[in-house]
Scaffold this active site. Structure first.
Site, PDB file in Angstrom:
ATOM      1  CG  ASP A   1      37.942  45.301  44.130  1.00  0.00           C
ATOM      2  OD1 ASP A   1      36.776  45.549  44.477  1.00  0.00           O
ATOM      3  OD2 ASP A   1      38.528  44.266  44.465  1.00  0.00           O
TER       4      ASP A   1
ATOM      5  CG  ASN B   1      43.670  33.934  44.088  1.00  0.00           C
ATOM      6  OD1 ASN B   1      43.149  34.664  44.918  1.00  0.00           O
ATOM      7  ND2 ASN B   1      43.893  34.315  42.841  1.00  0.00           N
TER       8      ASN B   1
HETATM    9  C1  F6R Z   1      35.689  42.432  46.145  1.00  0.00           C
HETATM   10  C2  F6R Z   1      37.069  42.005  46.313  1.00  0.00           C
HETATM   11  C3  F6R Z   1      37.462  40.585  46.320  1.00  0.00           C
HETATM   12  C4  F6R Z   1      36.461  39.668  47.026  1.00  0.00           C
HETATM   13  C5  F6R Z   1      36.922  38.212  46.974  1.00  0.00           C
HETATM   14  C6  F6R Z   1      35.920  37.283  47.614  1.00  0.00           C
HETATM   15  O1  F6R Z   1      35.579  43.846  46.187  1.00  0.00           O
HETATM   16  O2  F6R Z   1      37.906  42.848  46.420  1.00  0.00           O
HETATM   17  O3  F6R Z   1      38.721  40.457  46.925  1.00  0.00           O
HETATM   18  O4  F6R Z   1      36.329  40.080  48.344  1.00  0.00           O
HETATM   19  O5  F6R Z   1      37.124  37.841  45.644  1.00  0.00           O
HETATM   20  O6  F6R Z   1      34.740  37.307  46.890  1.00  0.00           O
HETATM   21  P1  F6R Z   1      33.410  36.585  47.416  1.00  0.00           P
HETATM   22  O7  F6R Z   1      33.020  37.313  48.637  1.00  0.00           O
HETATM   23  O8  F6R Z   1      32.412  36.762  46.299  1.00  0.00           O
HETATM   24  O9  F6R Z   1      33.772  35.177  47.672  1.00  0.00           O
END
Ligand code: F6R
Length: 240
Positions: free
Chosen positions: A67, A135
């Site tokens: 993303d 979430n």
């Molecule tokens: C990042 C992504 C998100 C993260 C998720 C967890 O490319 O697609 O889905 O993996 O928000 O983020 P962290 O690892 O910062 O807790």
């Protein structure tokens, strides 16, 4: 099917994630990696950089990121393009032309989505690295997203913006929109590797593994995938 590994520290979680990734890619001539940003995979990426320093070449890898924010210039310090270069690509030998990160600037947004799908359709991802949102989101596919989606433009939910505000000067600076690989593309990866640590992930991890399969927790779709390795610390695993 889930293979669940629980470790004490983030360093141990990262090492297990690295081992799982290396097991998948080491016998492939041109490994295709699906990559994520965020805090969860940083330790995995450090292990990959160590591995490269010790002599393993990543030059035949092809990568697809999940993303990107919309509304930031490519070289803004919080784009996922910058994140990936700083935390991985600048210290590996993957040729720039093998790196795919959904672009959020330039053309019409729908065109950007179909361009990314076209690139994705030329490959099969050998292993997709995922973090999980508090979430239950995967990529930026927020609760409520259909499991059939391809690359699409999303409105980020307040919880996600609040979670990510730690990287910006204020909540106002956190973009409200993003482009993300869709759930159906994530599900097409041959193997999936989920990394989650910390108590704030415990509910989402429960939803992913033991909850009802429902769009309310996008990660629950992984219950339908044949090969998912989940590497957790004790806090993230505390509700299982
Ligand atoms: C990042 C992504 C998100 C993260 C998720 C967890 O490319 O697609 O889905 O993996 O928000 O983020 P962290 O690892 O910062 O807790």
């Amino acid at each position: 099917m889930f293979n669940i590994i629980i470790k004490d520290t983030y360093e141990e979680v990262s090492l297990e994630a690295f081992k799982a990734l290396k097991k998948v890619i080491s016998d492939k001539e041109k490994p295709v990696l699906g990559l994520a940003t965020g805090s969860s995979p940083i330790g995995l990426y450090k292990n990959m950089q160590e591995d490269y320093k010790k002599g393993y070449s990543y030059k035949n890898c092809i990568t697809f990121n999940l993303d990107e924010y919309i509304g930031l210039d490519k070289e803004h310090d919080q784009t996922y393009w910058t994140f990936m270069h700083k935390n991985l690509f600048d210290n590996l030998d993957i040729p720039e032309e093998n790196i795919h990160i959904p672009s959020a600037v330039g053309k019409d947004l729908q065109e950007l989505c179909s361009d990314y799908d076209k690139a994705l359709n030329e490959y099969v991802i050998d292993i997709q690295v995922l973090g999980i949102g508090g979430n239950g989101h995967i990529g930026f596919n927020e609760p409520g997203t259909s499991f059939d989606t391809k690359t699409n433009i999303v409105e980020l939910q307040e919880r996600t913006r609040l979670d990510n505000a730690r990287f910006f000067n204020s909540l106002d600076e956190v973009p409200t929109k993003a482009i993300t690989m869709g759930i159906s593309s994530i599900m097409q990866a041959k193997n999936i590797l989920v990394i989650a640590t910390g108590l704030n992930k415990a509910d989402a991890v429960y939803g992913m593994i033991k909850g009802e399969i429902s769009v309310d927790c996008p990660a629950s779709v992984l219950q339908n995938h044949p090969s998912v390795t989940v590497v957790l610390d004790k806090d993230a695993a505390s509700k299982l």
